[in-house]
Scaffold this motif. Structure first.
Motif, mmCIF file in Angstrom:
data_model
loop_
_atom_site.group_PDB
_atom_site.id
_atom_site.type_symbol
_atom_site.label_atom_id
_atom_site.label_comp_id
_atom_site.label_asym_id
_atom_site.label_seq_id
_atom_site.Cartn_x
_atom_site.Cartn_y
_atom_site.Cartn_z
ATOM 1 N N VAL A 99 48.357 35.380 87.055
ATOM 2 C CA VAL A 99 47.290 34.658 86.356
ATOM 3 C C VAL A 99 46.326 35.686 85.768
ATOM 4 C CG1 VAL A 99 45.477 32.931 86.540
ATOM 5 C CG2 VAL A 99 47.492 32.769 88.010
ATOM 6 N N ASP A 100 46.131 35.650 84.463
ATOM 7 C CA ASP A 100 45.259 36.604 83.778
ATOM 8 C C ASP A 100 44.050 35.891 83.173
ATOM 9 O OD1 ASP A 100 46.797 38.919 84.227
ATOM 10 O OD2 ASP A 100 48.092 38.485 82.513
ATOM 11 N N TYR A 101 42.960 36.661 83.040
ATOM 12 C CA TYR A 101 41.778 36.122 82.369
ATOM 13 C C TYR A 101 40.988 37.272 81.747
ATOM 14 C CZ TYR A 101 38.134 32.758 81.305
ATOM 15 O OH TYR A 101 37.264 31.935 80.639
ATOM 16 N N ASP A 102 40.489 37.037 80.554
ATOM 17 C CA ASP A 102 39.665 38.011 79.835
ATOM 18 C C ASP A 102 38.239 37.939 80.392
ATOM 19 O OD1 ASP A 102 38.196 39.522 78.086
ATOM 20 O OD2 ASP A 102 38.879 38.496 76.279
ATOM 21 N N ILE A 103 37.806 38.985 81.082
ATOM 22 C CA ILE A 103 36.485 38.957 81.714
ATOM 23 C C ILE A 103 35.372 38.790 80.681
ATOM 24 C CG2 ILE A 103 34.883 40.204 83.231
ATOM 25 C CD1 ILE A 103 37.207 41.605 84.490
ATOM 26 N N ALA A 104 35.608 39.219 79.454
ATOM 27 C CA ALA A 104 34.576 39.104 78.428
ATOM 28 C C ALA A 104 34.212 37.653 78.131
ATOM 29 C CB ALA A 104 35.045 39.787 77.138
ATOM 30 N N ARG A 105 35.047 36.713 78.569
ATOM 31 C CA ARG A 105 34.758 35.290 78.342
ATOM 32 C C ARG A 105 33.844 34.716 79.416
ATOM 33 N NH1 ARG A 105 40.477 32.640 78.050
ATOM 34 N NH2 ARG A 105 39.225 30.746 77.650
ATOM 35 N N VAL A 106 33.506 35.491 80.428
ATOM 36 C CA VAL A 106 32.620 35.040 81.502
ATOM 37 C C VAL A 106 31.165 35.276 81.085
ATOM 38 C CG1 VAL A 106 31.929 35.467 83.893
ATOM 39 C CG2 VAL A 106 34.350 35.477 83.270
ATOM 40 N N ALA A 107 30.313 34.308 81.342
ATOM 41 C CA ALA A 107 28.911 34.421 80.922
ATOM 42 C C ALA A 107 28.240 35.667 81.489
ATOM 43 C CB ALA A 107 28.144 33.168 81.339
ATOM 44 N N LEU A 160 36.304 31.892 89.453
ATOM 45 C CA LEU A 160 36.442 30.485 89.107
ATOM 46 C C LEU A 160 37.356 30.310 87.896
ATOM 47 C CD1 LEU A 160 35.683 27.503 89.310
ATOM 48 C CD2 LEU A 160 33.576 28.043 88.032
ATOM 49 N N ARG A 161 37.196 31.170 86.894
ATOM 50 C CA ARG A 161 38.016 31.053 85.688
ATOM 51 C C ARG A 161 39.494 31.330 85.980
ATOM 52 N NH1 ARG A 161 34.456 27.929 84.392
ATOM 53 N NH2 ARG A 161 32.483 28.784 83.693
ATOM 54 N N LEU A 162 39.772 32.241 86.858
ATOM 55 C CA LEU A 162 41.160 32.505 87.243
ATOM 56 C C LEU A 162 41.762 31.291 87.956
ATOM 57 C CD1 LEU A 162 40.659 36.167 88.462
ATOM 58 C CD2 LEU A 162 42.270 35.501 86.664
ATOM 59 N N LEU A 163 40.993 30.701 88.878
ATOM 60 C CA LEU A 163 41.481 29.516 89.587
ATOM 61 C C LEU A 163 41.687 28.349 88.623
ATOM 62 C CD1 LEU A 163 39.258 29.641 92.805
ATOM 63 C CD2 LEU A 163 41.699 30.187 92.644
ATOM 64 N N GLU A 164 40.773 28.200 87.665
ATOM 65 C CA GLU A 164 40.933 27.132 86.681
ATOM 66 C C GLU A 164 42.173 27.347 85.820
ATOM 67 O OE1 GLU A 164 36.309 25.764 85.892
ATOM 68 O OE2 GLU A 164 37.178 27.393 84.690
ATOM 69 N N THR A 165 42.417 28.584 85.460
ATOM 70 C CA THR A 165 43.605 28.892 84.662
ATOM 71 C C THR A 165 44.870 28.518 85.407
ATOM 72 O OG1 THR A 165 42.439 30.712 83.564
ATOM 73 C CG2 THR A 165 44.839 30.737 83.452
ATOM 74 N N TYR A 166 44.911 28.848 86.694
ATOM 75 C CA TYR A 166 46.073 28.503 87.513
ATOM 76 C C TYR A 166 46.198 26.984 87.658
ATOM 77 C CZ TYR A 166 49.181 28.289 91.571
ATOM 78 O OH TYR A 166 50.213 27.998 92.419
ATOM 79 N N ARG A 167 45.079 26.322 87.915
ATOM 80 C CA ARG A 167 45.107 24.861 88.068
ATOM 81 C C ARG A 167 45.590 24.179 86.801
ATOM 82 N NH1 ARG A 167 39.430 22.358 87.541
ATOM 83 N NH2 ARG A 167 39.960 23.090 85.440
ATOM 84 N N ASP A 168 45.051 24.591 85.649
ATOM 85 C CA ASP A 168 45.390 23.924 84.401
ATOM 86 C C ASP A 168 46.842 24.153 84.005
ATOM 87 O OD1 ASP A 168 42.796 23.065 84.385
ATOM 88 O OD2 ASP A 168 42.121 24.497 82.860
#
Length: 495
Positions: free
Chosen positions: A394-402, A471-479
């Motif tokens: 599961v990947d996420y771009d940290i720059a998208r975090v507030a 949270l964003r990583l968990l949401e990515t996995y959930r979705d």
């Protein structure tokens, strides 16, 4: 106790520790706390590599570099940031290394009732150690219960023609040098190589890196790629696929010829090409082991090749995880295990027992203090094939975090979780970006504690912080596994 007098020819202790770096100190602390008479032997400085030539001085060089880079990304602050005060940086480094004196470490040993013998300690048969002291004396020691080898590692240099006469830097010179070289060539692409490239380029060197493979080759591929981008932007010349054929020094200038015929000149050459165990002259041959070998141990630190169970090895020398914090963790467990065995108490060697270093296999954390930082724990995608586990990435771009926008303008970073599909837990985590080192302990707890993903949903990250990436990583996995349903359409009732 005070530093042990060396005129006494023979002595007996419950435990003998060879090597007084952080690992040896922790073994000695735990065995002394268990009521065992303990002596520690050191031929250089108490505190070892970490305190004087590695962790602490290197971070003293790097902290101003990273702080300046962070400040330059903050609107309203970047205009006030100027060049580094190089003499002040080096002076602060010297202060943190206590100017290469170890009196404070001696005071700590005294406070925990551990004797010290300065000199070169060597095994001299089962449970026997001979120490050759700086004044030419010899002290013979016998251990009632255990001998722990905690001698660490030293820089491994390749067999390159001319290198032995070229006076290359190793990590020791790179962290303790008193002057900034005008031109510095770094051979290697691991942690020492990238950290020292970042430090010395910022301090004023023109740095060239010669890398045979890729940067940070044991970590996630994107970690090396982002660090390479950061180093290039700082002015470092990185040459991939480069192999050194010959080296020689003419006066103050070192010259190198690469395998493709390219010629390079430098004021200093740093070889950061790996580590070798300091076991070549600790008497392994007197107990049937091969000098210069790594010491293989079980999870309680006993050297597996010694059937009687009296010989232990902790830290880098056992080749489990060449990191100070991991060696200290091993040392705490090993010291406790020695104490339990000596006192006739049961040894808790269950998977997460009080006397085993299980985390060596599952949750080894590491931070690379470059710009951007890298923080990693547990498995990477490079490990998955050998793990035998069903893993989802599961990947996420940290720059998208507030929180990233609050931290820096133009933030760049990447986060990755490895999810164990059968256990429903996090098997590994890697973060790259400014400030991500502070995310690592939460990741280590998640991996070590095998926290179920369902429980992690209830660990709420504060807003706006970079930790919201969890949270964003968990949401990515959930979705990915629970796609959103389209809202149902409702017709108006017929008239």
């Amino acid at each position: 106790m005070s530093e042990a007098a060396t005129h006494e020819a023979t002595r007996t202790y419950d435990v003998i520790v060879i090597g007084a770096g952080p690992v040896g100190e922790n073994v000695a602390d735990r065995t002394s706390a268990a009521g065992l008479s303990t002596v520690i032997i050191e031929r250089e400085l108490l505190g070892g590599e970490c305190s004087f030539w590695a962790c602490e001085p290197s971070k003293a060089l790097l902290r101003p570099v990273i702080a300046r880079a962070d400040a330059r990304r903050v609107p309203g602050l970047r205009q006030a940031v100027g060049p580094l005060d190089v003499p002040a940086v080096l002076a602060h480094r010297d202060d943190l290394a206590n100017h290469w004196h170890d009196e404070d470490q001696v005071g700590w040993l005294n406070s925990v009732d551990v004797d010290l013998i300065r000199g070169h300690g060597r095994l001299d048969g089962p449970r026997q150690v001979t120490v050759h002291t700086p004044d030419g004396g010899t002290v013979r020691l016998t251990a009632r219960h255990a001998v722990a080898v905690c001698t660490g590692t030293s820089a491994a240099l390749p067999d390159t023609p001319g290198l032995d006469l070229a006076r290359p830097w190793t990590s020791r010179e790179a962290t303790s040098a008193g002057e900034v070289p005008g031109r510095l060539v770094i051979v290697g692409g691991g942690v020492v190589a990238v950290e020292m490239a970042a430090a010395w380029q910022a301090l004023g060197s023109q740095v060239t890196m010669l890398v045979r493979g890729e940067l940070l080759s044991k970590m996630e591929p994107f970690a090396g790629e982002l660090v390479a981008d950061g180093l290039r932007e700082a002015g470092v010349d990185i040459r991939f696929g480069a192999t050194v054929a010959t080296v020689h020094r003419e006066g103050r200038e070192a010259r190198m010829t690469l395998a493709d015929g390219t010629q390079l000149a430098a004021d200093e050459i740093l070889y950061a090409t790996g580590r070798s165990p300091r076991t070549g002259d600790v008497g392994l041959d007197t107990v049937g082991l091969a000098p210069g070998d790594w010491l293989t141990v079980d999870d309680t630190g006993q050297v597996t090749a010694i059937a009687e169970g009296w010989l232990y090895a902790a830290g880098d020398v056992n080749h489990r995880a060449l990191l100070t914090h991991q060696g200290k963790y091993q040392a705490r467990m090993i010291g406790a295990a020695i104490g339990a065995r000596a006192n006739g108490e049961p040894v808790d060697d269950t998977r997460w027992g009080a006397h085993v270093s299980t985390a060596d296999h599952t949750a080894v954390p590491q931070v690379v203090f470059t710009d951007p930082e890298v923080a990693s724990v547990g498995l990477t995608t490079r490990d998955v094939a050998d793990s035998g586990r069903r893993i989802e990435v599961v990947d996420y771009d940290i720059a998208r975090v507030a929180g990233a926008h609050q931290f820096a303008e133009g933030y760049r970073g990447q986060a990755r979780l490895l999810i164990d599909l059968d256990r429903g837990t996090v098997a590994g985590a890697t973060f790259v970006g400014p400030g991500v080192g502070e995310l690592l302990y939460s990741a280590t707890v998640a991996v070590t504690g095998e926290v179920p993903l369902e429980r992690l949903w209830h660990a709420v990250p504060a807003f706006p912080t970079i930790s919201e990436v969890w949270l964003r990583l968990l949401e990515t996995y959930r979705d990915r596994h629970q796609p959103r349903r389209k809202p149902a359409t409702h017709s108006s009732p017929k008239e």
